[in-house]
Write an enzyme that holds these catalytic residues in place. Structure first.
Site, PDB file in Angstrom:
ATOM      1  N   ARG A  56      38.732  39.509  27.838  1.00 15.35           N
ATOM      2  CA  ARG A  56      39.929  39.556  28.676  1.00 15.35           C
ATOM      3  C   ARG A  56      39.681  40.475  29.856  1.00 15.35           C
ATOM      4  O   ARG A  56      39.063  41.526  29.726  1.00 15.35           O
ATOM      5  CB  ARG A  56      41.125  40.084  27.879  1.00 15.35           C
ATOM      6  N   VAL A  57      40.163  40.035  31.009  1.00 14.72           N
ATOM      7  CA  VAL A  57      40.245  40.892  32.186  1.00 14.72           C
ATOM      8  C   VAL A  57      41.685  40.842  32.668  1.00 14.72           C
ATOM      9  O   VAL A  57      42.421  39.917  32.357  1.00 14.72           O
ATOM     10  CB  VAL A  57      39.265  40.479  33.320  1.00 14.72           C
ATOM     11  N   SER A  58      42.079  41.851  33.437  1.00 18.27           N
ATOM     12  CA  SER A  58      43.481  41.980  33.820  1.00 18.27           C
ATOM     13  C   SER A  58      43.899  41.124  35.006  1.00 18.27           C
ATOM     14  O   SER A  58      45.053  40.760  35.126  1.00 18.27           O
ATOM     15  CB  SER A  58      43.805  43.441  34.126  1.00 18.27           C
ATOM     16  N   SER A  59      42.982  40.837  35.914  1.00 21.46           N
ATOM     17  CA  SER A  59      43.402  40.089  37.095  1.00 21.46           C
ATOM     18  C   SER A  59      42.460  38.933  37.371  1.00 21.46           C
ATOM     19  O   SER A  59      41.300  38.919  36.929  1.00 21.46           O
ATOM     20  CB  SER A  59      43.466  41.005  38.320  1.00 21.46           C
TER      21      SER A  59
ATOM     22  N   GLN B   4      38.907  39.504  38.815  1.00 25.08           N
ATOM     23  CA  GLN B   4      37.851  40.085  37.991  1.00 25.08           C
ATOM     24  C   GLN B   4      37.066  38.982  37.282  1.00 25.08           C
ATOM     25  O   GLN B   4      37.572  37.884  37.064  1.00 25.08           O
ATOM     26  CB  GLN B   4      38.452  41.042  36.957  1.00 25.08           C
TER      27      GLN B   4
END
Length: 180
Positions: free
Chosen positions: A7-10, A13
């Site tokens: 998982r990445v936040s944005s 990314q």
């Protein structure tokens, strides 16, 4: 089977580094998403990965903060996996797994540290907002409800439901504005 979760936040990314690490660790199936980690409720791929996992599988992440940002969420996820008979492993934090008492202790401690970091970041942000407000540079979000207009419409004979519909707000907001 080793199941990976990345998982990445944005959306700007990249998931590539996590994907490569999970593949190198032997993950046969990898679930990945670009979404905030503040809550687990809107993380579709996490839910799919957890439902995909079966007894004797291992659920792997590269770092603990990729899985959860709060101690409560972390413990709920680990508990769900444990109840299904699924192990847990964190690749970049050796010893963080559910195979031993020490590993389970480390999960709790690191989860608490991650939550602490989130709280500290939030406190710094609020400190910055207060400082900007004092300097007159931050006014916050403009009010979306105009109590004066609501009172004028009511005085003109309109009912609360009609006022709410015309202004695009809830009826409860109309009642609060009239009571103020």
């Amino acid at each position: 089977m080793i199941i990976g979760y990345a998982r990445v936040s944005s959306t700007s990314q990249s998931l590539d580094i996590q994907h490569e690490a999970l593949t190198a660790a032997g993950c046969e199936k990898i679930f990945a998403e670009k979404v905030s980690g503040r809550s687990t409720s809107d993380r579709e791929q996490l839910a799919l990965a957890m439902s995909f996992a079966r007894e004797h599988d291992v659920f792997a992440v590269t770092r603990l903060d990729r899985l959860a940002r709060s101690v409560g969420d972390l413990h709920r996820i680990i508990e769900t996996l444990t109840q299904k008979g699924v192990g847990f492993r964190c690749l970049n934090q050796p010893g963080v797994d559910t195979d031993s008492s020490m590993g389970r202790l480390l999960i709790g401690v690191l989860g608490a540290v991650a939550a602490f970091e989130v709280d500290i970041r939030r406190e710094r942000q609020m400190e910055g907002v207060r400082k900007a407000q004092a300097a007159g540079k931050y006014r916050g979000r403009p009010a979306s409800i105009d109590p004066t207009k609501i009172k004028e419409l009511k005085a003109g004979g309109m009912g609360a439901a009609a006022i709410a519909k015309q202004m695009g707000i809830g009826r409860a907001s109309v009642y609060r504005a009239l009571a103020a």
